[in-house]
Design an enzyme around this catalytic site. Sequence first.
Site, PDB file in Angstrom:
ATOM      1  N   GLY A  93      -5.970  -7.546  -1.684  1.00  0.00           N
ATOM      2  CA  GLY A  93      -6.781  -7.637  -3.147  1.00  0.00           C
ATOM      3  C   GLY A  93      -7.890  -6.636  -2.795  1.00  0.00           C
ATOM      4  CB  SER A 150      -3.104  -5.227   1.288  1.00  0.00           C
ATOM      5  OG  SER A 150      -3.570  -4.008   0.370  1.00  0.00           O
ATOM      6  CB  ALA A 151      -7.749  -6.455   1.109  1.00  0.00           C
ATOM      7  CG  HIS A 153      -1.358  -0.448  -0.498  1.00  0.00           C
ATOM      8  ND1 HIS A 153      -0.041  -1.041  -0.701  1.00  0.00           N
ATOM      9  CD2 HIS A 153      -2.213  -1.405  -0.210  1.00  0.00           C
ATOM     10  CE1 HIS A 153      -0.544  -2.180  -0.890  1.00  0.00           C
ATOM     11  NE2 HIS A 153      -1.639  -2.508  -0.514  1.00  0.00           N
ATOM     12  CD  GLU A 201       3.472   0.344  -1.038  1.00  0.00           C
ATOM     13  OE1 GLU A 201       4.427   0.659  -1.480  1.00  0.00           O
ATOM     14  OE2 GLU A 201       2.269  -0.097  -1.685  1.00  0.00           O
TER      15      GLU A 201
END
Lengths: 236, 236
Positions: free
Chosen positions: A90, A122-123, A159, A194
Amino acid sequence: MRNLIIASTSTLHQGDYLDYLLPELKNHFASTETIVFIPYARPGGISHDAYTEKARQAFNTIGKKIIGLHEFTNPIEGIQKAEGIFTGGGNTFLLVSELYRTKVIDALEEKLKTGTPYLGTSAGSNICGLTMGTTNDMPIVYPPSFRTLGMVPFNINPHYLDPDTNSTHMGETRETRINEFHQFNPQPVIGLREGSWLNVKGDKIILKGNLKARWFTTNRPAIEVDPETEINTLLT
Amino acid sequence: MRNLIIASTSTLHQGDYLDYLLPELKNHFASTETIVFIPYARPGGISHDAYTEKARQAFNTIGKKIIGLHEFTNPIEGIQKAEGIFTGGGNTFLLVSELYRTKVIDALEEKLKTGTPYLGTSAGSNICGLTMGTTNDMPIVYPPSFRTLGMVPFNINPHYLDPDTNSTHMGETRETRINEFHQFNPQPVIGLREGSWLNVKGDKIILKGNLKARWFTTNRPAIEVDPETEINTLLT
């Protein structure tokens, strides 16, 4: 003792949420019945409940129970008693702000040092680095610090995106941004494409997935790193 | 009284630095012999001197003299005495950190309120909004605040990029990011595509260039805005 999966993304193109990682996660969380999910990064601004439900459905397919950290009256205790922890992606600024506001950040750092199995995407991966200074996210809220968990002795860029040679857009490439970061920060940065993840077991940090990663340091040009590389060998 | 050009980018694809804006700038800085250049954003980490030289060469073609703000012993005085001001692009976190560190931020705000002609490109445009919360840049340094000059009653997103429908990359689109911003911030956001700029004269804010801009608010879907629109009409 650390026991982490630090993944670039939760979802591959045309894939479902976490599906490419599920075989790995089944193994990673083998001795864990219940996993505490940290939904603070709220992708697209969805609610903690909705986000937790998404994680719940994915982990249900490998027989794991998910509890959202927001469901605990005392989130610090929620972390301290967790058998396993997953922080979803997020917005990193939001995630880090909430980790500081709830004071979960220190509890999480202590807990992960004891070897509790952790998954970040991700985050949730970004915060495993020394700082959040190589996030790709928009600064939608102002966190009290950019310092993060320091579970690895470098920064993470999830990413990771190679320059688009056909683009007419004049914004900076990811590589340019990371080089700018290195004008002001000494730590190396790993760009995880990714489908790539880092497997951190004790002192070992192994690059996993089919793709190479990109390794940036202050004093040399960036290099490509093969899967199965022990990242500590790059740190000397 | 304000007198600003707030441009998405300094350089168009296959163009030279500032060339597409030079006719406009000749007019904008008509009564100005010398322009103070704020090089703090340091694109790609280049030096203040090198960056100022780049601005100098472009403005030389329209007969204007450039002085780098870093050349002043007292940068606050440099701003206060400026006939015209130009803030170049680069990294917004770095630019804002330096504006606070040097205490130039307040002097700049006061100065621009008096109608001194100003040009901002990219990061130099971002700071004209209420906050830097809609920058696209990487948080390579930690500024003491995200608050910026508030020369317009909304936020700026420069280099606005439409979603790439062919992309397999799972990072967020710009629109998703701005919608996330609106979960936590009330002010509208204008996405300025490359080649667009805002012309701010007194209370009037006109969209210039050939392209439409994208206007985001908290309570309605984003809309496309035509060139020559007076942006204040969108604020009601």
